[in-house]
Design a protein around this motif. Structure first.
Motif: not given
Length: 179
Positions: A116, A120, A132, A135, A140, A142, A144, A149-151
């Motif tokens: 994370n 990253k 990506w 998790n 989820t 995440t 980038c 950044e979108s979750i």
């Protein structure tokens, strides 16, 4: 050529920013999530100009057109999977030398901060187009991409942005209960 196998027993050894890290074999949930993502991308790329590389592939995060630093070869990083398009890589020993277009890391308990934060920053600073972080604990993904950044939830169809017409959905994945 020296032995460039960086797996010691049941541990994966990788180098991040010049520091050696060792991680144990992952939980079976890691493997289930990995298999779904890898197989989806692998099938999609059939006949295209991009190639997906599996886990346990040593990556020297460098432009293959530039002179290759021996330290980069001796200190590879080991993403869970990565994609390189247009044959922009070189094989040196056991290492793929490239700046991947896409990297996916699947979080394990021992790798949360690494994936994370540390990786990253490293990947994005080197020019990886899409990263990506998956998790399976909180289900989820995440993403980038393009400075954002979108979750997403495992219930969502998540687009691999570099391709546009490829999506991965993990809603039907059967995970082991870890309690």
């Amino acid at each position: 050529m020296p032995d460039l196998n960086y797996y010691e027993g049941n541990m994966t050894v990788e180098w991040v920013n010049g520091i050696k890290y060792m991680s144990p074999s992952p939980h079976p949930n890691h493997g289930r999530v990995y298999s779904k993502i890898f197989n989806t991308i692998f099938s999609y790329l059939e006949g295209k100009s991009c190639e997906v590389f599996p886990d346990k592939t040593d990556l020297s995060l460098s432009d293959p057109k530039s002179p290759i630093n021996i330290v980069d070869i001796k200190q590879p990083i080991v993403p869970d999977l990565f994609v390189v398009c247009d044959k922009k890589y070189e094989l040196v020993g056991n290492n793929i030398v490239a700046i991947p277009d896409f990297i996916c890391e699947i979080v394990s308990p021992s790798s949360i901060k690494m994936d994370n934060v540390i990786k990253k920053e490293l990947y994005l600073s080197k020019g990886v187009r899409e990263y990506w972080i998956v998790n399976y604990y909180d289900k989820t993904i995440t993403v980038c991409f393009d400075g954002k950044e979108s979750i997403f939830s495992f219930q969502d169809e998540v687009r691999v942005s570099i391709f546009g017409d490829l999506a991965v959905c993990l809603k039907d994945i059967r995970l082991f209960d870890e309690n």
